[in-house]
Design a protein around this motif. Structure first.
Motif, PDB file in Angstrom:
ATOM      1  N   LEU A  15      31.525  50.499  39.116  1.00  0.00           N
ATOM      2  CA  LEU A  15      33.014  50.153  39.608  1.00  0.00           C
ATOM      3  C   LEU A  15      34.037  50.632  38.782  1.00  0.00           C
ATOM      4  O   LEU A  15      35.184  50.527  39.177  1.00  0.00           O
ATOM      5  N   TRP A  16      34.096  50.793  37.455  1.00  0.00           N
ATOM      6  CA  TRP A  16      35.125  51.112  36.727  1.00  0.00           C
ATOM      7  C   TRP A  16      36.068  52.386  36.839  1.00  0.00           C
ATOM      8  O   TRP A  16      37.256  52.302  36.990  1.00  0.00           O
ATOM      9  N   PRO A  17      35.246  53.497  37.679  1.00  0.00           N
ATOM     10  CA  PRO A  17      36.114  54.421  38.019  1.00  0.00           C
ATOM     11  C   PRO A  17      36.990  53.936  39.356  1.00  0.00           C
ATOM     12  O   PRO A  17      38.237  54.800  39.349  1.00  0.00           O
ATOM     13  N   VAL A  18      36.589  53.260  39.852  1.00  0.00           N
ATOM     14  CA  VAL A  18      37.303  52.660  41.270  1.00  0.00           C
ATOM     15  C   VAL A  18      38.551  51.962  40.853  1.00  0.00           C
ATOM     16  O   VAL A  18      39.688  52.198  41.378  1.00  0.00           O
ATOM     17  N   ALA A  19      38.248  51.160  39.873  1.00  0.00           N
ATOM     18  CA  ALA A  19      39.213  50.356  39.432  1.00  0.00           C
ATOM     19  C   ALA A  19      40.404  51.205  38.734  1.00  0.00           C
ATOM     20  O   ALA A  19      41.683  51.017  38.762  1.00  0.00           O
ATOM     21  N   ILE A  21      41.097  54.609  39.408  1.00  0.00           N
ATOM     22  CA  ILE A  21      41.809  54.995  40.635  1.00  0.00           C
ATOM     23  C   ILE A  21      42.743  54.216  41.282  1.00  0.00           C
ATOM     24  O   ILE A  21      43.691  54.599  41.589  1.00  0.00           O
ATOM     25  N   ARG A  22      42.478  53.003  41.453  1.00  0.00           N
ATOM     26  CA  ARG A  22      43.319  52.064  42.106  1.00  0.00           C
ATOM     27  C   ARG A  22      44.701  51.754  41.089  1.00  0.00           C
ATOM     28  O   ARG A  22      45.773  51.619  41.754  1.00  0.00           O
ATOM     29  N   VAL A  23      44.477  51.875  39.985  1.00  0.00           N
ATOM     30  CA  VAL A  23      45.567  51.447  39.051  1.00  0.00           C
ATOM     31  C   VAL A  23      46.426  52.734  39.082  1.00  0.00           C
ATOM     32  O   VAL A  23      47.703  52.650  39.196  1.00  0.00           O
ATOM     33  N   VAL A  24      45.884  54.067  39.029  1.00  0.00           N
ATOM     34  CA  VAL A  24      46.495  55.146  38.938  1.00  0.00           C
ATOM     35  C   VAL A  24      47.287  55.261  40.382  1.00  0.00           C
ATOM     36  O   VAL A  24      48.507  55.616  40.288  1.00  0.00           O
TER      37      VAL A  24
END
Length: 77
Positions: A15-19, A21-24
């Motif tokens: 799930l780190w890529p999802v996190a 993407i949310r930050v960006v």
């Protein structure tokens, strides 16, 4: 909080890529919001002019229209 997040990566490491993407995306939305705010978008009542109609809607939409006219539009102009 950071330690708990880092420990949770070993359980849900995918799930780190999802996190990220949310930050960006959050950063991009905030940047665009502040650019629009600095350009004077709220100085002119664009939304108020678009919604200023002579025949208000009926039913449930009329309730929201009345709230808009009495509370929001009166403060905007």
């Amino acid at each position: 909080m950071l330690v708990a997040f880092l420990e949770s990566i070993k359980y849900v490491g995918h799930l780190w890529p999802v996190a990220l993407i949310r930050v960006v995306l959050g950063y991009q939305y905030l940047k665009l919001f502040f650019l629009r705010l600095q350009s004077g978008y709220l100085d002119h009542a664009y939304i108020s002019e678009r919604l200023d109609i002579s025949h208000p809607p009926t039913g449930l939409g009329g309730i929201y229209f009345d709230v808009f006219k009495s509370l929001i539009q009166s403060q905007w102009l």
